[in-house]
Design a protein around this motif. Structure first.
Motif: not given
Length: 704
Positions: A223-235, A241-243, A283-289, A309-314
């Motif tokens: 699993q890999v996860f990242g959260f990135f935040d940018h404050i534009i101004d005080d409001s 989010i990427l994972g 497998g799963t990959s996701y993103a939220i902006a 997401s993907t799922l495979s059965f062999r």
């Protein structure tokens, strides 16, 4: 070797990212006052975000980062094991959770933004490692929550506003080895938090025969996860989010079995079960902006989200044919994306308006290639050379939701929250519903809260799991279904009633909550066939009723909690996906209410933690009275009750050369109770599954 390289590359990428961010933070080390101002602004924006979606009138159970740390296993445990500590949550095989008598029907959110459902069956897409708080919201939900309503699992992610991180290694019993890394930092108006973990284990799926290390049960999970935040101004601010997660599983075998169907495949009639080699990959990959804007009277948030997401059965070609009459290679993919826009407006001191819209599209692809054997009209085998049946489908689904509600403060101690929600589904079926919601909350005295609520729910079947297989293609083969009817699943429609109270005094919190659900087209899921892929189906009518008792105490270095839940869930007349069921069972269920397979009468959890200097002692207990199994009627019996005790001790060094180092030792299922979660019988139930056997685990962590 390919999977090892993939996991190593993912972990290396996360480490490189953390290193680059750390370097930038060092370059900005002289900007302490500026960073402090950014942190204060971020905290104020976080508070503004909470005003958009309060759980007013619902029942919420919060599990903070310290709560998770205190659990045996801490952040190394899987997310479903953490949520099992909440009231009314029942464990099932394959890591599934049942909240208040529902089969699944859970919605996961990251920072209040919906994370679309995926195809994972065994794997955990999210890790407790990324959470600063985990909250389970149940009951008569306000209008902002819809579609998946048994429980809202909202995860508040860690941020980079506290520079630093940690690297750890954890492992022990059952062949477990699990390295992990996390780091967060702030550079000017930007912050970042990243985490990565990898687990290698010899118990990837529950044991089918109770062994501590089952035959053929190895798993690799990253699993890999990242959260990135940018404050534009005080409001206002932007966040991303990427994972991603990737898991591979061997399907465990029950040793010593021989085929009993009397089939012959290319001259061979026998194959020992020890050597079966079925595998599943998820497998799963996701993103939220997200963009957030707040003023004195108005706060709004708009988010774009996506998940692939993907799922495979062999299968085991020979073994599956001899044991089950079919060897099916199955591959599924699901891509989902959508928009979630919501806002709150303070109309007056007495009225707060909230509204929003959610639009989501799904595109699912399913491909199967099945090896079967032909049968004549008498059911006798025709030849011993397998036939190949290919089947595939591509479909698209859309859901549209809009809500509006008013939080009306009738008096200082009395609040009425009422609203309407409209949901529309354009998928296998076109369905919609207008759903009223109302909650009354009374706080008659300090620390005392009483609530009563009603909610109308509309729950579509999990689109990505709806069976796409053409039943007619398998007629006259060893994979012919018990029946031919294959009605497309319906959306579930529920009247939900909830009443509860909570009292706080000193460090003690006591709570009680009762609920009743009257359900039309009650949804359930079952495993049918060899691929471990669940299929939804409906009971025409159903109901669930129950009560939950909660208690918690915290004083100084000591904390404890306990939860007890009683529930009853029944359904009548299966009206979709009928071909999967035995005709005799269908006939009985058509005229009788039966317990649903995931019904458990009593469920309990409890835990305690005590800290003495740098040392912490903790433990937790899980109790279940047993899920259903077949008896004189379908699901008419129940499994034996069980109690699982987990213990932990940890120590953090605060001075000297080992400052920043912590060690822990965890004992899972301390008394090695051997218990069944499933016995393989019941409506829609596949193989047996046992709870975890005793395991000793140790961990070493270095903060930096």
């Amino acid at each position: 070797m390919g999977r090892h390289r993939l996991f190593a590359a993912a972990a290396s990428a996360a480490l490189l990212s953390a290193t680059l961010v750390a370097g930038s933070a060092q370059a900005a080390a002289d900007k302490g006052p500026e960073v402090s101002e950014i942190v204060v602004t971020a905290q104020r924006l976080d508070a503004a975000l909470q005003t958009i979606e309060p759980s007013l009138g619902a029942t919420a159970f919060a599990m903070s980062q310290s709560f998770v740390t205190n659990l045996p296993g801490g952040a190394n445990t899987q997310l479903n094991q953490v949520i099992l500590q909440a009231p009314g949550v029942t464990q099932d095989g394959f890591g599934q959770l049942h909240v208040r008598g529902d089969h699944a029907n859970l919605q996961y959110r990251l920072n209040n933004v919906i994370l679309p459902e995926g195809l994972a069956v065994f794997g955990q897409t999210l890790s407790p490692r990324l959470a600063s708080n985990i909250e389970l919201i149940t009951g008569a939900l306000p209008a902002q929550y819809g579609l998946r309503t048994a429980g809202i699992i909202n995860i508040t992610t860690k941020s980079g506003f506290k520079t630093g991180g940690e690297a750890s290694i954890y492992g022990g019993g059952h062949g477990v080895i699990s390295p992990s890394l996390e780091y967060g930092t702030t550079v000017g108006a930007n912050s970042a938090f990243v985490s990565a973990s990898y687990t290698d284990t010899d118990v990837g799926i529950e044991s089918p025969d109770g062994r501590a290390r089952p035959v053929h049960d190895h798993s690799q999970q990253g699993q890999v996860f990242g959260f990135f935040d940018h404050i534009i101004d005080d409001s206002s601010r932007l966040s991303l989010i990427l994972g991603t997660s990737l898991q591979t599983f061997e399907i465990p075998n029950t040793p010593g079995l021989h085929p009993d169907l009397g089939l012959t495949v290319r001259g061979q009639t026998d194959d020992l079960s020890d050597g079966l080699n079925e595998r599943q990959r998820e497998g799963t990959s996701y993103a939220i902006a997200t963009y957030l804007k707040t003023t004195d009277q108005f706060t709004a948030q708009a988010s774009l989200f996506a998940r692939y997401s993907t799922l495979s059965f062999r299968p085991d070609g020979l073994g599956d044919l001899l044991f089950a009459g079919i060897a099916q290679d199955a591959r599924k993919q699901d891509a989902a994306a959508g928009l979630q826009a919501e806002g709150v407006y303070n109309l007056s001191d007495a009225h707060t308006l909230r509204g929003g819209v959610v639009v989501q599209g799904d595109r699912a692809t399913s491909k199967t290639s099945s090896q079967v054997l032909g049968l004549d009209a008498n059911g006798d085998q025709i030849g011993d050379t397998p036939l190949t049946i290919a089947d595939q489908a591509r479909r698209t689904s859309w859901t549209y939701s809009v809500f509006l509600q008013d939080e009306w403060k009738l008096a200082d101690s009395l609040t009425l929250n009422y609203g309407l929600r409209y949901d529309a589904l354009s998928s296998f079926r076109k369905e919609d519903q207008l759903s009223p919601r109302v909650n009354l909350v009374w706080t008659p005295a300090d620390g005392a809260t009483l609530h009563v609520g009603y909610a109308r729910y509309f729950t579509p079947p999990p689109y990505e799991l709806v069976a796409s297989e053409t039943v007619a293609k398998f007629v006259g083969t060893t994979a012919e279904a018990p029946g031919s009817a294959n009605t497309t699943p319906y959306s579930e429609r529920t009247h939900y009633f909830d009443i509860g109270a909570q009292q706080k005094f000193g460090g003690v919190t006591l709570g009680v909550d009762a609920y009743y659900k009257q359900i039309k087209h009650m949804l359930d899921e079952g495993q049918f066939g060899a691929p471990i892929i669940l299929t939804p189906f409906n009971y025409d009518q159903g109901y669930v009723k129950g009560v939950e008792l909660t208690a918690a105490y915290e004083r100084g270095a000591f904390s404890t909690y306990a939860n007890l839940a009683a529930s009853k869930a029944q359904g009548k007349d299966i009206i979709s996906s009928e071909f999967n069921f035995d005709p005799a069972d269908l006939a009985y269920i058509a005229g009788h209410y039966i317990y649903v397979d995931h019904d458990q009468t009593y469920t309990a959890s409890a835990g305690a933690s005590y800290r003495w200097g740098g040392t912490r002692l903790s433990g937790d207990v899980l109790y279940g009275s047993g899920l259903r199994k077949d008896g004189a009627v379908p699901n008419g019996g129940k499994l034996d009750p069980y109690t699982q005790v987990n213990l932990s001790v940890s120590h953090g060094f605060e001075d000297g050369a080992l400052k920043g180092v912590s060690v822990r030792a965890d004992l899972i299922n301390a008394f090695d109770e051997k218990y069944l979660i499933r016995d393989g019988s019941g409506v829609g139930v596949g193989a047996p599954q046992y709870g975890p056997r005793r395991g000793m685990f140790v961990g070493l962590t270095k903060a930096f």
